[in-house]
Write an enzyme that holds these catalytic residues in place. Structure first.
Site, short mmCIF file in Angstrom:
data_model
loop_
_atom_site.label_atom_id
_atom_site.label_comp_id
_atom_site.label_asym_id
_atom_site.label_seq_id
_atom_site.Cartn_x
_atom_site.Cartn_y
_atom_site.Cartn_z
N SER A 49 0.81 -1.23 0.00
CA SER A 49 0.00 0.00 0.00
C SER A 49 0.84 1.27 0.00
CB SER A 49 -0.96 0.00 1.20
OG SER A 49 -0.25 -0.03 2.42
N CYS A 79 -6.88 -6.17 -0.36
CA CYS A 79 -5.71 -6.12 0.53
C CYS A 79 -5.12 -4.71 0.56
CB CYS A 79 -4.69 -7.19 0.16
SG CYS A 79 -3.50 -7.51 1.48
N HIS A 177 -7.51 -11.84 -0.83
CA HIS A 177 -7.17 -11.77 -2.25
C HIS A 177 -8.13 -12.61 -3.09
CE1 HIS A 177 -3.22 -9.71 -2.00
NE2 HIS A 177 -3.26 -10.18 -0.77
N GLU A 179 -8.61 -12.49 -6.14
CA GLU A 179 -8.06 -12.72 -7.47
C GLU A 179 -7.23 -13.99 -7.57
OE1 GLU A 179 -4.86 -10.41 -5.27
OE2 GLU A 179 -7.06 -10.48 -5.29
#
Length: 194
Positions: A49, A79, A177, A179
């Site tokens: 981040s 996330c 996550h 993905e």
């Protein structure tokens, strides 16, 4: 045709793009303001981040992105993306900024370090079904305003349950996550906001 952008500065760009393409969506990798303007929704992927924050500023994307979010651009943050969408941040690095898209406070790396990564079975509250969640140095929602809808919770290392998926207006955020699983429900929830 619907175009969904994946913020392509750092993180799980390829994985989010693959899920969306599997759903028949035209994916745009967003690195410039013109690409951001062309999309109908945006994914802010997992990654680091503080690096995403710095790169948003370096690529002159921070202010255009905030403007699009304020205009109601549907967005999914996973996330690190959850951290970026928060109003407030606990345990961020000095000077780290968020996008203030969801009225929540997020604790960075709440589930621990990389070695503490885990896979957890969650309940996806919108339909009460089970969902697999992969947590990698994941945040959690420490607190949120009453109009933030909690989509899933998980037990943290402190023994308490914390929100790990939320929705507020046109924004969805997950600490896990989505993905890296075959489950497309989170991405489908984003597409439903378009």
């Amino acid at each position: 045709m619907t175009q969904v952008g994946v913020l392509a500065l750092q993180g799980d760009v390829r994985e989010h793009a693959a899920i969306l393409e599997g759903l028949g969506i035209d994916v745009v990798k967003v690195r410039r303001a013109a690409e951001l303007e062309a999309v109908d929704a945006l994914v802010i992927p997992g990654g680091e981040s503080s690096t995403i924050d710095k790169l948003l500023r370096a690529f002159d994307l921070r202010e255009p992105l905030i403007a699009r979010l304020e205009q109601g651009l549907p967005v999914l943050g996973s996330c690190a993306g959850m951290i970026m969408l928060a109003r407030d941040l606990i345990d961020g690095i000095e000077g780290q900024q968020t996008l203030n898209a969801i009225p929540m406070t997020v604790r960075r790396n709440a589930f621990g370090r990389q070695v503490d990564s885990s896979e957890v079975e969650l309940i996806w509250e919108p339909d009460g079904s089970r969902m697999h969640g992969t947590f990698i140095r994941a945040p959690w929602v420490e607190s949120h305003d009453s109009d933030v809808e909690v989509l899933a919770t998980a037990t943290g290392p402190d023994g308490d349950r914390h929100p790990v998926a939320v929705r507020h207006g046109q924004a969805i955020a997950t600490a896990f996550h989505p993905e890296i699983s075959a489950d497309t429900r989170v991405h489908e929830a984003l597409l439903a906001l378009i």
